[in-house]
Design a protein around this motif. Structure first.
Motif, PDB file in Angstrom:
ATOM      1  N   SER A 187       0.823  -1.260   0.020  1.00 33.37           N
ATOM      2  CA  SER A 187       0.018   0.130   0.012  1.00 33.37           C
ATOM      3  C   SER A 187       0.890   1.244   0.097  1.00 33.37           C
ATOM      4  N   GLU A 188       2.034   1.174   0.512  1.00 30.60           N
ATOM      5  CA  GLU A 188       2.805   2.477   0.642  1.00 30.60           C
ATOM      6  C   GLU A 188       3.546   2.512  -0.567  1.00 30.60           C
ATOM      7  N   ARG A 189       3.755   1.353  -1.137  1.00 27.41           N
ATOM      8  CA  ARG A 189       4.548   1.294  -2.563  1.00 27.41           C
ATOM      9  C   ARG A 189       3.357   2.085  -3.534  1.00 27.41           C
ATOM     10  N   ALA A 190       2.206   1.836  -3.530  1.00 25.50           N
ATOM     11  CA  ALA A 190       1.199   2.319  -4.310  1.00 25.50           C
ATOM     12  C   ALA A 190       1.310   3.901  -4.407  1.00 25.50           C
ATOM     13  N   ILE A 196       5.557   9.076  -8.923  1.00 28.83           N
ATOM     14  CA  ILE A 196       6.496   8.912 -10.041  1.00 28.83           C
ATOM     15  C   ILE A 196       5.549   8.748 -11.257  1.00 28.83           C
ATOM     16  N   GLU A 197       4.274   8.777 -11.343  1.00 29.73           N
ATOM     17  CA  GLU A 197       3.489   8.722 -12.504  1.00 29.73           C
ATOM     18  C   GLU A 197       3.345   7.253 -13.010  1.00 29.73           C
ATOM     19  N   LYS A 198       3.757   6.234 -12.136  1.00 27.29           N
ATOM     20  CA  LYS A 198       3.501   4.753 -12.638  1.00 27.29           C
ATOM     21  C   LYS A 198       2.136   4.362 -12.142  1.00 27.29           C
ATOM     22  N   ILE A 199       0.837   5.002 -12.822  1.00 26.95           N
ATOM     23  CA  ILE A 199      -0.371   4.750 -12.233  1.00 26.95           C
ATOM     24  C   ILE A 199      -0.941   3.430 -12.602  1.00 26.95           C
ATOM     25  N   ASP A 200      -0.637   2.829 -13.470  1.00 22.53           N
ATOM     26  CA  ASP A 200      -1.053   1.274 -13.568  1.00 22.53           C
ATOM     27  C   ASP A 200      -0.579   0.204 -12.363  1.00 22.53           C
ATOM     28  N   ASP A 201       0.812   0.742 -11.981  1.00 21.73           N
ATOM     29  CA  ASP A 201       1.526  -0.014 -11.012  1.00 21.73           C
ATOM     30  C   ASP A 201       0.852   0.482  -9.765  1.00 21.73           C
ATOM     31  N   ALA A 202       0.593   1.719  -9.478  1.00 16.70           N
ATOM     32  CA  ALA A 202      -0.049   2.226  -8.147  1.00 16.70           C
ATOM     33  C   ALA A 202      -1.502   1.601  -8.031  1.00 16.70           C
ATOM     34  N   LYS A 204      -2.521  -1.333  -9.270  1.00 19.61           N
ATOM     35  CA  LYS A 204      -2.159  -2.773  -8.906  1.00 19.61           C
ATOM     36  C   LYS A 204      -1.995  -3.125  -7.480  1.00 19.61           C
ATOM     37  N   ASP A 205      -0.973  -2.136  -6.984  1.00 18.65           N
ATOM     38  CA  ASP A 205      -0.565  -2.256  -5.676  1.00 18.65           C
ATOM     39  C   ASP A 205      -1.706  -1.940  -4.890  1.00 18.65           C
ATOM     40  N   VAL A 206      -2.596  -1.001  -4.865  1.00 21.45           N
ATOM     41  CA  VAL A 206      -3.806  -0.786  -4.159  1.00 21.45           C
ATOM     42  C   VAL A 206      -4.398  -2.010  -4.039  1.00 21.45           C
ATOM     43  N   PHE A 222      -6.752   6.983   0.369  1.00 18.23           N
ATOM     44  CA  PHE A 222      -5.803   7.272  -0.899  1.00 18.23           C
ATOM     45  C   PHE A 222      -6.292   6.331  -1.924  1.00 18.23           C
ATOM     46  N   ALA A 223      -6.822   5.239  -1.884  1.00 12.48           N
ATOM     47  CA  ALA A 223      -7.488   4.217  -2.723  1.00 12.48           C
ATOM     48  C   ALA A 223      -8.499   4.827  -3.596  1.00 12.48           C
TER      49      ALA A 223
END
Length: 558
Positions: A187-190, A196-202, A204-206, A222-223
Motif C-alpha cells: 500500500s505504501e508502494r502504491a 512517479i506517475e506509474k499509475i497502472d502499478d499504483a 495494481k498495488d492498491v 488514498f485508494a
C-alpha cells in the motif's frame, strides 16, 4: 501553568476580569469572544493580545497563540518584550520546535525586566530537559523478520516524505509477499508509484494491498482518490469499506470525515463530526465542517453559532465570511442555499476579490473607490488563502494608498508568521518607499526583528528611480542585515552623485539593476559570493557592472 490562566501583572480592566471569570467557568470561547472584540476596539493595547494568546495556549491551539504573541511584541514597549519572548518560547516548545523555543527563552533572559513571566514553569521544564538529556543508547538484540520489515516500511515512509520515491520503492521491494506486513508495504508502494506517475502499478498495488487485508483509513482514502482520478471501477465498494471502518485516532477520524464530505456522504459525516467534537470540543476544523453541514441542512441559527465558534477559535477571515452569511440567512437573506465544504471563500467571492485587485492595479478604479472595510476584507483573504502574487498585489495597493488605516494594516502583516519571507521583503520595500515608519517590526523565518528604516535624501535628477531602487534594495537586504543598513543609504547617495557628475543618470532605467548596484557601491559585503547577490536581486552581472562603470567616465569639459 496556573489554574487561573489569564493573569497578568498589568491587567486591571474589567474586560480582563470578565475573561478570567469565563475561563474559570470553562467558557474559553466566551472569554476569547470578548477579548477579540476588545482588541478590535483598542488595537494598540498590547496586553489584550497576551491574554488572547494565553487562552489559545490553554486550548492547545499553539499556532494561534504564536501569532498573537507576535502581535503582542508588535504593540508592546521594549521593557515588556520578555513577556512576549517567554510566550513564544513556551508555545514553540509545545509544538515540539526546541530550536525556536531555546531561541526565544534566550531572548527572554536577555530582556529580563526582573518580574516573573507567565510561563516561567515551562522555561524551567525546558532547562531541566536540556540538562537531563541523555544520548540514545541502542542495545544490540536479535530482531525478527517482522521487525526488519517494519523498519523497512518506516524508512520508506521517510523517503516518500522527502520525495525520494524510487528509493522508497526499492526499499519496499525487499518485503516478502509472505510477510504479515506485506499488505502495508504494498500500500505504501502504491503511493510511491503514483508520485512517479506509474499509475497502472499504483492501482495494481492498491488492489493487492486490500486483497492482503491491509485496510486503514489512510490507505482507503488514498485508494478512493486514486480510483476516481484513474476512473477505475470499485469506488463504491471502497466507500462502503470506509464507511464501515472504525477510525481509532482523532487524525484518522478527521481524515475519514473529510473523505465522507468529499463524496457527499453527509449523514455519516455529520455523525462522525459529533463524535470528534465529543472528544475535543475545541477542534477548529471539525467545528467548521459541522457548521457547513448544519447550514446545508437549513438550520441557520445553529450554523451561525458554529461558524461563530469556528471564527473565535481560528480568528480566520474565512470563518468570519461564513458567519456573516449565516447571520444574513437567519434574517431571511439567503444568498447561498448550500455551501461547498472548503476552507476558502466561495468561487464567486474570490472572483469578486480578484476583480477589485485587478481594477485598482489597472487604473480603472482607485483604492478610494472602495470602503476601507472592504479593502481589508480583500487583504484578509489575500494574506490567508491567496497566492504570493496576490499578497504582493494587495501590498502594493495598500502601500500606495494615503489611508493610514491601510498602511498600518500592511505593517502589522509583517509579524504574521504564515507569510513567507520573500513576500515580506517586498512589503518592507514598499513601506520603505511609501510610508513614514521610522522602524518596522518583522518576523523573518519565525525570528522577531526590529528594522530601523533609513530614507536617503536624493537630488532631483532621477529622484523617483533612486528612491524605488533604494527601497527595493533595503527590502531585499532587510532579511540578512540589520546593523549595516545605514551603509546602503550612504552608497545610494554617493552613487547618484557620481552618476550625476558624469552626466550618466539618464542612462539608468532598470530599478532592480540599480538596486543591486547600490548594494555593491555601499560596500556592505553581506555576501562573500557576488553570484548570490545577482540571484537575490534577479539581475545580470553585466548590467550591474555597466552601471558601476558609468561612475568612472570623465565628463567632457564642454
Amino acid at each position: 501553568m496556573s489554574e487561573k490562566i489569564v493573569e497578568f501583572k498589568r491587567s486591571i480592566d474589567t474586560v480582563y476580569e470578565l475573561a478570567n471569570k469565563k475561563c474559570d467557568e470553562g467558557d474559553y470561547v466566551g472569554a476569547l469572544s470578548s477579548l477579540l472584540f476588545e482588541s478590535s476596539q483598542n488595537t494598540d493595547y498590547a496586553d489584550i493580545y497576551a491574554h488572547i494568546a494565553d487562552i489559545y495556549t490553554e486550548l492547545g491551539l499553539y499556532e494561534n497563540a504564536i501569532c498573537f504573541w507576535f502581535k503582542y511584541l508588535l504593540k508592546s514597549k521594549k521593557k515588556y518584550y520578555c513577556d512576549g519572548f517567554n510566550g513564544l518560547g513556551a508555545n514553540y516548545y509545545f509544538t515540539g520546535d526546541k530550536n525556536l523555543a531555546g531561541y526565544y527563552f534566550g531572548e527572554q533572559i536577555k530582556n529580563d525586566n526582573g518580574e516573573p513571566s507567565v510561563y516561567e514553569e515551562v522555561l524551567e521544564e525546558f532547562r531541566d530537559e536540556l540538562l537531563n538529556e541523555k544520548p540514545n543508547i541502542h542495545l544490540v538484540k536479535d530482531v525478527t523478520d517482522e521487525e526488519i520489515d517494519k523498519g523497512v516500511i518506516e524508512k520508506a515512509r521517510e523517503y516518500n516524505k522527502v520525495g525520494s520515491y524510487q528509493e522508497a520503492i526499492n526499499s519496499l521491494n525487499t518485503v516478502s509477499s509472505k510477510s504479515p506486513l506485506y499488505g502495508e508495504a504494498i500500500s505504501e508502494r502504491a503511493f510511491s508509484n503514483f508520485c512517479i506517475e506509474k499509475i497502472d502499478d499504483a492501482v495494481k498495488d492498491v488492489k493487492e494491498g486490500i486483497k492482503a487485508g491491509y485496510v486503514t483509513v489512510n490507505s482507503l482514502t488514498f485508494a478512493i482518490h486514486l480510483f476516481v482520478v484513474t476512473e477505475t471501477e470499485g469506488v463504491e465498494n471502497l466507500l462502503d469499506l470506509l464507511s464501515n471502518l472504525k477510525a481509532e485516532t482523532v487524525e484518522e477520524k478527521y481524515k475519514k470525515l473529510t473523505a465522507l464530505c468529499e463524496f457527499c456522504l453527509f449523514e455519516q459525516a455529520d455523525l462522525l463530526a459529533d463524535d470528534i467534537l465529543k472528544e475535543d470540543k475545541f477542534d477548529v476544523n471539525t467545528t467548521f465542517i459541522k457548521a457547513f453541514l448544519t447550514y446545508n441542512n437549513g438550520d441557520y441559527e445553529k450554523a451561525e453559532t458554529l461558524f461563530q465558534r469556528a471564527y473565535i477559535l481560528s480568528f480566520s477571515p474565512i470563518a468570519l465570511f461564513y458567519l456573516r452569511q449565516s447571520q444574513q440567512a437567519v434574517l431571511g437573506n439567503v444568498k447561498y442555499k448550500n455551501f461547498k465544504i472548503a476552507f476558502d471563500l466561495p468561487t464567486d467571492e474570490i472572483e469578486n476579490i480578484n476583480g477589485i485587485i485587478k481594477s485598482i492595479l489597472e487604473g480603472e478604479k482607485t483604492s478610494a473607490d472602495f470602503p476601507v472595510s472592504r479593502l481589508k476584507e480583500v487583504a484578509d483573504w489575500c494574506f490567508t488563502c491567496g497566492s504570493n502574487s496576490s499578497k504582493i498585489a494587495i501590498a502594493v495597493i495598500f502601500a500606495k494608498t494615503e489611508n493610514k488605516e491601510c498602511i498600518n494594516y500592511l505593517a502589522e502583516q509583517l509579524v504574521n508568521p504564515s507569510i513567507i519571507d520573500e513576500v515580506k521583503m517586498r512589503m518592507v520595500s514598499l513601506l520603505c518607499e511609501y510610508s513614514s515608519f521610522k522602524e518596522l517590526k518583522v518576523v523573518y523565518g519565525h525570528i522577531f526583528r526590529i528594522i530601523k528604516v533609513i530614507r536617503p535624501e536624493f537630488i532631483d535628477q532621477k529622484e523617483l528611480l533612486f528612491k524605488k531602487a533604494y527601497s527595493y534594495a533595503f527590502g531585499r537586504l532587510s532579511l540578512f542585515e540589520s546593523k549595516r543598513l545605514h551603509l546602503l543609504e550612504l552608497g545610494a547617495i554617493e552613487l547618484q552623485k557620481e552618476l550625476n557628475a558624469c552626466n550618466n543618470l539618464d542612462k539608468i532605467k532598470d530599478v532592480a539593476t540599480l538596486a543591486c548596484a547600490i548594494y555593491f557601491y555601499s560596500g556592505m559585503n553581506t555576501f562573500k559570493e557576488p553570484s548570490v547577490v545577482y540571484r537575490l536581486f534577479d539581475v545580470k552581472k553585466k548590467d550591474v557592472v555597466q552601471i558601476i562603470k558609468l561612475t568612472e567616465e570623465i565628463k567632457d569639459d564642454d
